[in-house]
Scaffold this motif. Structure first.
Motif, PDB file in Angstrom:
ATOM      1  N   ALA A 224       0.836  -1.198   0.000  1.00  0.00           N
ATOM      2  CA  ALA A 224       0.000   0.000   0.000  1.00  0.00           C
ATOM      3  C   ALA A 224       0.874   1.253   0.000  1.00  0.00           C
ATOM      4  O   ALA A 224       0.564   2.239  -0.690  1.00  0.00           O
ATOM      5  N   GLY A 225       1.984   1.209   0.755  1.00  0.00           N
ATOM      6  CA  GLY A 225       2.915   2.329   0.753  1.00  0.00           C
ATOM      7  C   GLY A 225       3.534   2.557  -0.617  1.00  0.00           C
ATOM      8  O   GLY A 225       3.687   3.704  -1.060  1.00  0.00           O
ATOM      9  N   TYR A 226       3.879   1.468  -1.317  1.00  0.00           N
ATOM     10  CA  TYR A 226       4.423   1.596  -2.674  1.00  0.00           C
ATOM     11  C   TYR A 226       3.419   2.316  -3.585  1.00  0.00           C
ATOM     12  O   TYR A 226       3.793   3.207  -4.359  1.00  0.00           O
ATOM     13  N   LEU A 227       2.170   1.887  -3.501  1.00  0.00           N
ATOM     14  CA  LEU A 227       1.138   2.463  -4.371  1.00  0.00           C
ATOM     15  C   LEU A 227       0.901   3.939  -4.056  1.00  0.00           C
ATOM     16  O   LEU A 227       0.687   4.750  -4.969  1.00  0.00           O
ATOM     17  N   ILE A 228       0.980   4.291  -2.775  1.00  0.00           N
ATOM     18  CA  ILE A 228       0.785   5.695  -2.397  1.00  0.00           C
ATOM     19  C   ILE A 228       1.951   6.550  -2.881  1.00  0.00           C
ATOM     20  O   ILE A 228       1.765   7.693  -3.312  1.00  0.00           O
ATOM     21  N   ILE A 229       3.160   6.002  -2.830  1.00  0.00           N
ATOM     22  CA  ILE A 229       4.319   6.732  -3.366  1.00  0.00           C
ATOM     23  C   ILE A 229       4.096   7.058  -4.843  1.00  0.00           C
ATOM     24  O   ILE A 229       4.374   8.175  -5.304  1.00  0.00           O
ATOM     25  N   ILE A 230       3.602   6.086  -5.585  1.00  0.00           N
ATOM     26  CA  ILE A 230       3.343   6.303  -7.012  1.00  0.00           C
ATOM     27  C   ILE A 230       2.172   7.256  -7.214  1.00  0.00           C
ATOM     28  O   ILE A 230       2.219   8.149  -8.069  1.00  0.00           O
ATOM     29  N   ALA A 231       1.108   7.077  -6.428  1.00  0.00           N
ATOM     30  CA  ALA A 231      -0.084   7.913  -6.585  1.00  0.00           C
ATOM     31  C   ALA A 231       0.204   9.379  -6.272  1.00  0.00           C
ATOM     32  O   ALA A 231      -0.372  10.281  -6.896  1.00  0.00           O
ATOM     33  N   THR A 232       1.087   9.650  -5.318  1.00  0.00           N
ATOM     34  CA  THR A 232       1.434  11.034  -4.986  1.00  0.00           C
ATOM     35  C   THR A 232       2.465  11.609  -5.950  1.00  0.00           C
ATOM     36  O   THR A 232       2.887  12.760  -5.779  1.00  0.00           O
ATOM     37  N   ARG A 233       2.877  10.790  -6.922  1.00  0.00           N
ATOM     38  CA  ARG A 233       3.892  11.193  -7.916  1.00  0.00           C
ATOM     39  C   ARG A 233       5.213  11.547  -7.237  1.00  0.00           C
ATOM     40  O   ARG A 233       5.999  12.351  -7.759  1.00  0.00           O
ATOM     41  N   PHE A 234       5.423  10.955  -6.065  1.00  0.00           N
ATOM     42  CA  PHE A 234       6.675  11.176  -5.350  1.00  0.00           C
ATOM     43  C   PHE A 234       7.827  10.540  -6.098  1.00  0.00           C
ATOM     44  O   PHE A 234       8.968  11.007  -6.018  1.00  0.00           O
ATOM     45  N   HIS A 235       7.528   9.452  -6.806  1.00  0.00           N
ATOM     46  CA  HIS A 235       8.519   8.742  -7.602  1.00  0.00           C
ATOM     47  C   HIS A 235       7.843   8.143  -8.826  1.00  0.00           C
ATOM     48  O   HIS A 235       6.614   7.988  -8.871  1.00  0.00           O
ATOM     49  N   TYR A 236       8.666   7.792  -9.801  1.00  0.00           N
ATOM     50  CA  TYR A 236       8.191   6.981 -10.914  1.00  0.00           C
ATOM     51  C   TYR A 236       8.002   5.541 -10.442  1.00  0.00           C
ATOM     52  O   TYR A 236       8.579   5.111  -9.427  1.00  0.00           O
ATOM     53  N   THR A 237       7.229   4.799 -11.216  1.00  0.00           N
ATOM     54  CA  THR A 237       6.998   3.391 -10.875  1.00  0.00           C
ATOM     55  C   THR A 237       8.303   2.605 -10.878  1.00  0.00           C
ATOM     56  O   THR A 237       8.520   1.731 -10.037  1.00  0.00           O
ATOM     57  N   VAL A 238       9.189   2.907 -11.812  1.00  0.00           N
ATOM     58  CA  VAL A 238      10.461   2.188 -11.886  1.00  0.00           C
ATOM     59  C   VAL A 238      11.325   2.468 -10.656  1.00  0.00           C
ATOM     60  O   VAL A 238      12.088   1.599 -10.209  1.00  0.00           O
ATOM     61  N   ASP A 239      11.209   3.653 -10.073  1.00  0.00           N
ATOM     62  CA  ASP A 239      11.951   3.966  -8.841  1.00  0.00           C
ATOM     63  C   ASP A 239      11.515   3.050  -7.700  1.00  0.00           C
ATOM     64  O   ASP A 239      12.341   2.569  -6.917  1.00  0.00           O
ATOM     65  N   VAL A 240      10.201   2.826  -7.618  1.00  0.00           N
ATOM     66  CA  VAL A 240       9.654   1.963  -6.575  1.00  0.00           C
ATOM     67  C   VAL A 240      10.036   0.505  -6.835  1.00  0.00           C
ATOM     68  O   VAL A 240      10.439  -0.223  -5.921  1.00  0.00           O
ATOM     69  N   PHE A 241       9.927   0.097  -8.088  1.00  0.00           N
ATOM     70  CA  PHE A 241      10.257  -1.286  -8.449  1.00  0.00           C
ATOM     71  C   PHE A 241      11.716  -1.599  -8.135  1.00  0.00           C
ATOM     72  O   PHE A 241      12.029  -2.612  -7.494  1.00  0.00           O
ATOM     73  N   LEU A 242      12.614  -0.735  -8.564  1.00  0.00           N
ATOM     74  CA  LEU A 242      14.038  -0.982  -8.330  1.00  0.00           C
ATOM     75  C   LEU A 242      14.381  -0.863  -6.844  1.00  0.00           C
ATOM     76  O   LEU A 242      15.231  -1.610  -6.340  1.00  0.00           O
ATOM     77  N   GLY A 243      13.752   0.061  -6.147  1.00  0.00           N
ATOM     78  CA  GLY A 243      14.012   0.192  -4.717  1.00  0.00           C
ATOM     79  C   GLY A 243      13.648  -1.070  -3.957  1.00  0.00           C
ATOM     80  O   GLY A 243      14.403  -1.544  -3.106  1.00  0.00           O
ATOM     81  N   CYS A 244      12.486  -1.645  -4.285  1.00  0.00           N
ATOM     82  CA  CYS A 244      12.056  -2.883  -3.641  1.00  0.00           C
ATOM     83  C   CYS A 244      12.958  -4.046  -4.038  1.00  0.00           C
ATOM     84  O   CYS A 244      13.415  -4.816  -3.185  1.00  0.00           O
ATOM     85  N   LEU A 245      13.226  -4.174  -5.329  1.00  0.00           N
ATOM     86  CA  LEU A 245      14.031  -5.295  -5.832  1.00  0.00           C
ATOM     87  C   LEU A 245      15.437  -5.281  -5.241  1.00  0.00           C
ATOM     88  O   LEU A 245      15.931  -6.307  -4.739  1.00  0.00           O
TER      89      LEU A 245
END
Length: 314
Positions: A224-245
């Motif tokens: 849910a935190g990942y999705l909120i980061i993307i929804a707030t445009r705080f980061h691009y989706t790839v930023d979240v994906f790579l950060g998690c990976l």
């Protein structure tokens, strides 16, 4: 002299944790310095890049929610593991170390590649009046905000490490206070829950292997935190994906390395980490991530009777 002798074991016990915290602080500050540099060279004049996550999720302008969610995650990790005296030093020593590693990786990532700013209307207040080394302190204490340090997401790293702490170190002990209170209230009714729901399966040395109710909840919170980061445009989706990976890979790579440290102690770097982890034993000693060295129990084989040389077949 007596005082020194008494306190030395305590100092020795906490020295690896202290070194881990120092390592974390150095790389945390380094990340803040590089953040100010990356923010100054970010292409603010260019539009945001196309992003699938931004197209799917509606825009939520309240981006401060990301910081509050991370603080909540940190609080629950501290509440969960700080009272558990048998593993708390191990948990926080590794937490600070891996978090420091991720800050080091992120410092390189945001410096070598500048992406356009994903958040609409985000304007940095980093100035040219001070050097990055000075501005970094303003960033650390939230007196300055940045927009151009996007690849990869540090907030995602924080969410993921919190979830990994629960996954790796929790064995259902967090339910004990509730059971204690329930019995103190005079309640005698017994509830029988499926084993997989209230505690994970353990491997041969007692480390968790599977998820259970609490870790499912924790990972749901992180996603849910990942999705909120993307929804707030705080980061691009790839930023979240790579950060998690990268966080998951770094976490499990280090923990796999810990389990094999005694086999590699002839190397200098391995001897450093043997000290860091407080391990003792030889190459045949199994390592538990929670309990440390676990002596292998010798397996007794039944004697084989050889009557004559012809009875020994190979």
């Amino acid at each position: 002299m007596v005082f020194i002798c008494v306190t030395c074991p305590c100092i020795k016990k906490y020295l690896p944790l202290l070194s881990s915290i120092i390592f974390f602080i150095i790389l945390f500050y380094t990340n803040a310095v590089v953040t100010t540099i990356a923010d100054r060279i970010a292409p603010y004049y260019q539009p945001a890049l196309p992003d699938i996550g931004h197209k799917i999720l509606p825009y939520w302008s309240y981006y401060q929610i990301n910081n509050y969610l991370i603080i909540i995650g940190y609080v629950f990790v501290f509440i969960r593991f700080l009272p558990q005296s048998d593993i708390r030093i191990t948990v926080f020593r590794r937490w600070f170390f891996v978090q420091g590693l991720m800050f080091g990786m992120r410092s390189v990532s945001i410096f070598v590649t500048s992406l356009t700013v994903p958040q609409p209307g985000c304007v940095t207040n980093i100035t040219e009046l001070a050097t990055p080394a000075v501005e970094a302190f303003y960033v650390i204490f939230a007196l300055r905000s940045t927009c151009g340090d996007v690849l990869f997401s540090g907030h995602t790293v924080a969410f993921t490490i919190c979830a990994l702490c629960w996954t790796t170190y929790a064995r259902g002990e967090e339910y004990r206070p509730f059971v204690f209170i329930y019995r103190k209230c005079g309640c005698t009714r017994e509830f029988h829950f499926p084993e997989w729901l209230i505690r994970p399966k353990l491997d041969a040395v007692g480390d968790p292997m599977t998820l259970y109710l609490t870790t499912y909840i924790v990972w749901s919170y992180s996603v849910a935190g990942y999705l909120i980061i993307i929804a707030t445009r705080f980061h691009y989706t790839v930023d979240v994906f790579l950060g998690c990976l990268l966080t998951v890979l770094t976490w499990y790579t280090y923990h796999s390395y810990v389990k094999r440290l005694l086999e590699k102690r002839r190397f200098l770097i391995a001897r450093i980490f043997v000290w860091f982890e407080g391990l003792e034993g030889d190459a045949s000693t199994s390592i538990s991530l929670l309990n440390g060295p676990v002596p292998n129990q010798p397996t007794e084989l039944p004697p084989v009777a050889v009557v004559s040389a012809g009875d020994a077949r190979f």
